[in-house]
Design a protein around this motif. Structure first.
Motif, PDB file in Angstrom:
ATOM      1  N   VAL A  59       0.836  -1.205   0.000  1.00 18.54           N
ATOM      2  CA  VAL A  59       0.000   0.000   0.000  1.00 18.54           C
ATOM      3  C   VAL A  59       0.869   1.253   0.000  1.00 18.54           C
ATOM      4  CG1 VAL A  59      -1.781  -1.239   1.260  1.00 18.54           C
ATOM      5  CG2 VAL A  59      -0.096   0.117   2.498  1.00 18.54           C
ATOM      6  N   GLY A  60       0.227   2.405  -0.179  1.00 22.03           N
ATOM      7  CA  GLY A  60       0.963   3.656  -0.206  1.00 22.03           C
ATOM      8  C   GLY A  60       1.404   4.082   1.187  1.00 22.03           C
ATOM      9  N   ALA A  61       2.291   5.067   1.238  1.00 24.65           N
ATOM     10  CA  ALA A  61       2.768   5.576   2.523  1.00 24.65           C
ATOM     11  C   ALA A  61       1.595   6.091   3.332  1.00 24.65           C
ATOM     12  CB  ALA A  61       3.787   6.684   2.277  1.00 24.65           C
ATOM     13  N   GLY A  62       1.579   5.771   4.628  1.00 23.80           N
ATOM     14  CA  GLY A  62       0.494   6.227   5.484  1.00 23.80           C
ATOM     15  C   GLY A  62      -0.716   5.321   5.408  1.00 23.80           C
ATOM     16  N   GLY A  63      -0.629   4.277   4.584  1.00 22.44           N
ATOM     17  CA  GLY A  63      -1.706   3.302   4.529  1.00 22.44           C
ATOM     18  C   GLY A  63      -2.784   3.563   3.493  1.00 22.44           C
ATOM     19  N   HIS A  64      -2.631   4.600   2.664  1.00 23.18           N
ATOM     20  CA  HIS A  64      -3.685   4.839   1.675  1.00 23.18           C
ATOM     21  C   HIS A  64      -3.423   4.001   0.422  1.00 23.18           C
ATOM     22  CE1 HIS A  64      -0.617   7.380   0.019  1.00 23.18           C
ATOM     23  NE2 HIS A  64      -1.363   7.713  -1.002  1.00 23.18           N
ATOM     24  N   LEU A  65      -4.353   4.054  -0.504  1.00 21.08           N
ATOM     25  CA  LEU A  65      -4.261   3.214  -1.695  1.00 21.08           C
ATOM     26  C   LEU A  65      -4.134   4.084  -2.936  1.00 21.08           C
ATOM     27  CD1 LEU A  65      -7.177   0.764  -0.735  1.00 21.08           C
ATOM     28  CD2 LEU A  65      -4.779   0.680  -0.008  1.00 21.08           C
ATOM     29  N   PRO A  66      -2.907   4.437  -3.326  1.00 20.60           N
ATOM     30  CA  PRO A  66      -2.657   5.337  -4.451  1.00 20.60           C
ATOM     31  C   PRO A  66      -3.187   4.784  -5.769  1.00 20.60           C
ATOM     32  CG  PRO A  66      -0.617   4.270  -3.747  1.00 20.60           C
ATOM     33  CD  PRO A  66      -1.663   3.916  -2.754  1.00 20.60           C
ATOM     34  N   ILE A  67      -3.484   3.516  -5.776  1.00 18.47           N
ATOM     35  CA  ILE A  67      -4.005   2.877  -6.985  1.00 18.47           C
ATOM     36  C   ILE A  67      -5.351   3.461  -7.362  1.00 18.47           C
ATOM     37  CG2 ILE A  67      -5.056   1.081  -5.582  1.00 18.47           C
ATOM     38  CD1 ILE A  67      -4.869  -0.790  -7.818  1.00 18.47           C
ATOM     39  N   GLY A  68      -6.090   3.915  -6.343  1.00 20.42           N
ATOM     40  CA  GLY A  68      -7.438   4.416  -6.557  1.00 20.42           C
ATOM     41  C   GLY A  68      -7.498   5.632  -7.459  1.00 20.42           C
ATOM     42  N   LYS A  69      -6.369   6.337  -7.549  1.00 21.38           N
ATOM     43  CA  LYS A  69      -6.336   7.537  -8.371  1.00 21.38           C
ATOM     44  C   LYS A  69      -6.553   7.205  -9.845  1.00 21.38           C
ATOM     45  CE  LYS A  69      -3.742  11.814  -8.802  1.00 21.38           C
ATOM     46  NZ  LYS A  69      -2.536  12.553  -8.412  1.00 21.38           N
ATOM     47  N   ARG A  70      -6.116   6.019 -10.220  1.00 26.04           N
ATOM     48  CA  ARG A  70      -6.273   5.614 -11.619  1.00 26.04           C
ATOM     49  C   ARG A  70      -7.363   4.579 -11.815  1.00 26.04           C
ATOM     50  NH1 ARG A  70      -3.147   7.258 -15.354  1.00 26.04           N
ATOM     51  NH2 ARG A  70      -3.711   5.486 -16.647  1.00 26.04           N
ATOM     52  N   VAL A  97      -5.409   2.031   5.653  1.00 26.75           N
ATOM     53  CA  VAL A  97      -5.104   0.881   6.493  1.00 26.75           C
ATOM     54  C   VAL A  97      -4.571   1.376   7.834  1.00 26.75           C
ATOM     55  CG1 VAL A  97      -3.591  -1.128   6.736  1.00 26.75           C
ATOM     56  CG2 VAL A  97      -4.540  -0.551   4.502  1.00 26.75           C
ATOM     57  N   ASP A  98      -4.924   0.657   8.892  1.00 28.06           N
ATOM     58  CA  ASP A  98      -4.398   0.982  10.217  1.00 28.06           C
ATOM     59  C   ASP A  98      -2.963   0.480  10.274  1.00 28.06           C
ATOM     60  OD1 ASP A  98      -3.733   1.323  12.821  1.00 28.06           O
ATOM     61  OD2 ASP A  98      -5.521   0.366  13.656  1.00 28.06           O
ATOM     62  N   MET A  99      -2.044   1.308   9.792  1.00 27.13           N
ATOM     63  CA  MET A  99      -0.642   0.930   9.680  1.00 27.13           C
ATOM     64  C   MET A  99      -0.015   0.568  11.028  1.00 27.13           C
ATOM     65  SD  MET A  99      -0.134   0.892   6.573  1.00 27.13           S
ATOM     66  CE  MET A  99       1.615   0.994   6.162  1.00 27.13           C
ATOM     67  N   ALA A 100      -0.376   1.332  12.069  1.00 31.11           N
ATOM     68  CA  ALA A 100       0.198   1.088  13.387  1.00 31.11           C
ATOM     69  C   ALA A 100      -0.039  -0.357  13.819  1.00 31.11           C
ATOM     70  CB  ALA A 100      -0.409   2.058  14.393  1.00 31.11           C
ATOM     71  N   ARG A 101      -1.101  -0.945  13.294  1.00 30.65           N
ATOM     72  CA  ARG A 101      -1.426  -2.323  13.678  1.00 30.65           C
ATOM     73  C   ARG A 101      -1.094  -3.341  12.600  1.00 30.65           C
ATOM     74  NH1 ARG A 101      -5.542  -4.536  16.912  1.00 30.65           N
ATOM     75  NH2 ARG A 101      -6.612  -5.133  15.025  1.00 30.65           N
ATOM     76  N   CYS A 102      -1.201  -2.952  11.345  1.00 29.26           N
ATOM     77  CA  CYS A 102      -1.091  -3.945  10.270  1.00 29.26           C
ATOM     78  C   CYS A 102       0.168  -3.872   9.421  1.00 29.26           C
ATOM     79  CB  CYS A 102      -2.317  -3.864   9.367  1.00 29.26           C
ATOM     80  SG  CYS A 102      -3.853  -4.223  10.255  1.00 29.26           S
TER      81      CYS A 102
END
Length: 119
Positions: A59-70, A97-102
């Motif tokens: 996944v992207g930094a911070g847990g987001h999904l940069p794939i969604g942009k495209r 995503v809850d990065m701190a946990r996952c």
DNA sequence: AAGTTGACTATTT
DNA sequence: AAAATAGCCAACT
């Protein structure tokens, strides 16, 4: 066969990510420092990744999904697959995503993993 | 051969 | 918080 196999080390690493855990593009690029790679190259590698590679766990930094942009559809698929594996998403955010946990910390058997994450 | 693109990220508006 | 900027470097035109 092809020179595209330069991504093999990346695939090898991603294959070691356990179900229910995720890593970031930048993290992969950093772990596979044996080869010259940037987060972008990891993304490109995932796009052409073989089917035995759990691409959804990157996944992207911070847990987001940069794939969604495209590809919004692909993003939803990724989220669904991750939730199916037990990955926890933040309730407040759209798709984070809850990065701190996952987030998967390879060989982090130390006394403390001290997750430092800011937003 | 030279310019553009992108499943990224950190910084700055 | 969201959008623009600037580095990044292999792959593709």
């Amino acid at each position: 066969m092809e020179e595209r196999d330069i991504y093999e080390p990346v695939y090898a690493f991603v294959r070691t990510v356990p179900s229910g855990k995720v890593v970031t593009y930048g993290q992969v690029a950093d772990m596979v420092s044996g080869v010259s790679l940037t987060a972008r190259q990891v993304g490109a590698a995932m796009f052409v990744a073989p089917k035995d590679v759990p691409w959804q766990r990157v996944v992207g930094a911070g847990g987001h999904l940069p794939i969604g942009k495209r590809s919004p559809e692909m993003k939803m698929l990724q989220r669904r697959l991750l939730e199916q594996e037990g990955v926890v998403f933040l309730p407040d955010a759209e798709d984070r995503v809850d990065m701190a946990r996952c987030q998967w910390l390879p060989d982090a058997s130390g006394p403390a993993q001290g997750s430092l994450f800011e937003e």
